[in-house]
Scaffold this motif. Structure first.
Motif, PDB file in Angstrom:
ATOM      1  N   ILE A 126       0.899  -1.210  -0.035  1.00  0.00           N
ATOM      2  CA  ILE A 126       0.224  -0.171  -0.022  1.00  0.00           C
ATOM      3  C   ILE A 126       0.915   1.337  -0.072  1.00  0.00           C
ATOM      4  N   TYR A 127       0.773   2.030  -1.263  1.00  0.00           N
ATOM      5  CA  TYR A 127       1.608   3.168  -0.999  1.00  0.00           C
ATOM      6  C   TYR A 127       0.960   4.164  -1.835  1.00  0.00           C
ATOM      7  N   LYS A 151      -1.625  -1.929  -4.165  1.00  0.00           N
ATOM      8  CA  LYS A 151      -2.731  -0.767  -3.924  1.00  0.00           C
ATOM      9  C   LYS A 151      -2.102   0.667  -3.880  1.00  0.00           C
ATOM     10  N   ARG A 189     -11.773   3.728  -0.984  1.00  0.00           N
ATOM     11  CA  ARG A 189     -11.010   3.386   0.102  1.00  0.00           C
ATOM     12  C   ARG A 189     -11.473   2.091   0.876  1.00  0.00           C
ATOM     13  N   THR A 192      -9.332  -0.736  -0.241  1.00  0.00           N
ATOM     14  CA  THR A 192      -7.964  -0.762   0.867  1.00  0.00           C
ATOM     15  C   THR A 192      -8.360  -1.638   2.000  1.00  0.00           C
ATOM     16  N   LEU A 205       1.347  -7.043   5.057  1.00  0.00           N
ATOM     17  CA  LEU A 205       1.092  -5.856   4.572  1.00  0.00           C
ATOM     18  C   LEU A 205       2.538  -4.734   4.706  1.00  0.00           C
ATOM     19  N   PRO A 207       3.021  -0.766   4.232  1.00  0.00           N
ATOM     20  CA  PRO A 207       2.628   0.536   3.777  1.00  0.00           C
ATOM     21  C   PRO A 207       3.753   1.179   3.320  1.00  0.00           C
ATOM     22  N   VAL A 217      -2.675   1.757   8.390  1.00  0.00           N
ATOM     23  CA  VAL A 217      -2.643   0.702   8.293  1.00  0.00           C
ATOM     24  C   VAL A 217      -2.325  -0.227   9.745  1.00  0.00           C
TER      25      VAL A 217
END
Length: 420
Positions: A126-127, A151, A189, A192, A205, A207, A217
């Motif tokens: 997630i970035y 994501k 969102r 996510t 995960l 981030p 996160v």
């Protein structure tokens, strides 16, 4: 601007990624290397497609008034595409971190035990605004035998979608299944949040972005998180610092790439050194366009400095602004870092070896420097190849996370009928 807004099935994507991860386990290092080099060639060949999509994101960013630093992170060029393509080639040349026998021994009953490295499985990445992360993370994941679910932030959704489309195109001509790279093509969102809680399909995960993203996160995920941290990095100029070294290091750490997490945000300076070398320091600030937010003493000697508010000491400016804190000694400097630092990268500039060693021993951070810029906290700079992020936590991985950080261990036991 028209953005991609898909009704994606995140759970189905995660299921497909998990199946693909199983297929990756049987591929050889040669298979993976060939695939990465082929992807690099395809990305360079399709640069116009990627740049056309990137222009949509840039136009949207201009309409929304994004900052110059943000637009720089978002922007792609043929040269930048070539850079991250070369990054894939560099990763292909690194040692495969999976399948290594860390240790082996035989028990008294004859049971043979091996401790070996294996992929994590499925990584959720997630970035925010950097499209290059799409390629870097994919390369590291595939080389280490992991599937990945990407994501990216909504600001780069067109760029990321185009990059992943090209990656899928390239993977179809390799032994790696294209399902090993999943992209959540949605600005919703809720998509996510769904990724946060799929423990049965996603193994970890990661981030990568600003403090708000990382906090969201960490606080909401039920999937284990490899936490990357924001970079409120400090340069401490000790009383016995060499003037030229101190100024060069400060300027490099602040201005080389102000919008990255290993850039310096605060200059802590011994009061005696500051008073003695103020002219040289002021010249450096002026010549490099550095805006100072200073404490009471700093603003009394630095022209055009503005008073630092409390939040300035904790701020990740990501610009050419810098906070300046004057201290009486090393103890005060370390105390300031303990209060406001993010455990990312910290540096001391001094010719006093005892003070340097005290700083290295007592400061709690992933990377600590003596007489060098914080800009070296980077997987490429440290010889890891590309990095998937910089961990500021202490469990499993810390600092720039290259290929070894994307593995875990497995115990393999071989017997001849032993029972307990």
């Amino acid at each position: 601007m028209t953005q991609i807004k898909s009704n994606v099935n995140v759970e189905q994507q995660a299921i497909e990624a998990k199946k693909a991860a199983k297929k990756l386990l049987i591929l050889s290092e040669e298979d993976k290397n060939e695939a990465l080099n082929h992807l690099a060639d395809v990305l360079e060949r399709e640069f116009e497609t990627i740049l056309k999509a990137n222009e949509k994101d840039l136009e949207n960013g201009r309409e929304k008034g994004f900052s110059q630093a943000f637009m720089d992170r978002l922007s792609l060029s043929q040269e930048r595409i070539k850079d991250f393509s070369n990054g894939l080639r560099e990763v292909s040349e690194l040692n495969d971190p999976t399948g290594d026998v860390i240790s082996d021994w035989t028990l008294e009953n004859g049971l043979q035990v091996q401790k070996v490295t294996v992929p994590l499985g499925v990584i959720g990445m997630i970035y925010e605004a950097r499209p290059n992360v799409t390629v870097d993370a994919t390369g590291l994941a595939l080389k280490s035998g992991n599937a990945i679910i990407l994501k990216g932030g909504s600001s780069a959704i067109n760029s990321n979608q185009a990059i992943v489309d090209v990656i899928h195109q390239g993977l179809e001509e390799t032994k790696i299944p294209k399902e090993a790279v999943q992209f959540i093509a949605s600005t919703d969102r809720e998509a996510t949040k769904q990724l946060f809680t799929m423990k049965e399909h996603v193994d970890v995960l990661i981030p990568r972005g600003g403090g708000k993203l990382i906090k969201a996160v960490v606080e909401n995920a039920t999937v284990p998180v490899l936490e990357t941290g924001v970079g409120n990095c400090h340069i401490y100029v000790d009383k016995e610092a060499d003037v030229e070294k101190a100024i060069n290091i400060m300027v490099n750490a602040k201005t080389d790439r102000p919008a990255v997490c290993n850039a310096a945000e605060t200059l802590i300076v011994h009061k005696d050194w500051l008073d003695e070398n103020i002219d040289a320091l002021n010249k450096a600030f002026q010549e490099n366009g550095i805006q100072v937010h200073g404490d009471e003493h700093a603003i009394s000697v630095i022209p055009n400095a503005v008073p630092a508010a409390h939040e300035d000491w904790a701020n990740e400016y990501l610009s050419t602004d810098i906070a300046v804190k004057t201290v009486e000694d090393l103890t005060d400097a370390i105390a300031h870092i303990e209060t406001y630092g993010t455990k990312h990268s910290e540096a001391i500039v001094t010719e006093n070896q005892e003070n340097a060693q005290t700083f290295l021993n007592l400061v709690d951070a992933a990377a600590i420097y003596h007489n060098a810029s914080t800009r070296f906290t980077d997987g490429g700079a440290l010889g890891f190849g590309a990095e998937i992020g910089i961990s500021t936590q202490k469990l499993h991985a810390r600092g720039p996370m290259g290929l070894p950080a994307l593995t875990t261990i497995k115990f393999l036991m071989k017997g001849t009928g032993q029972i307990r």
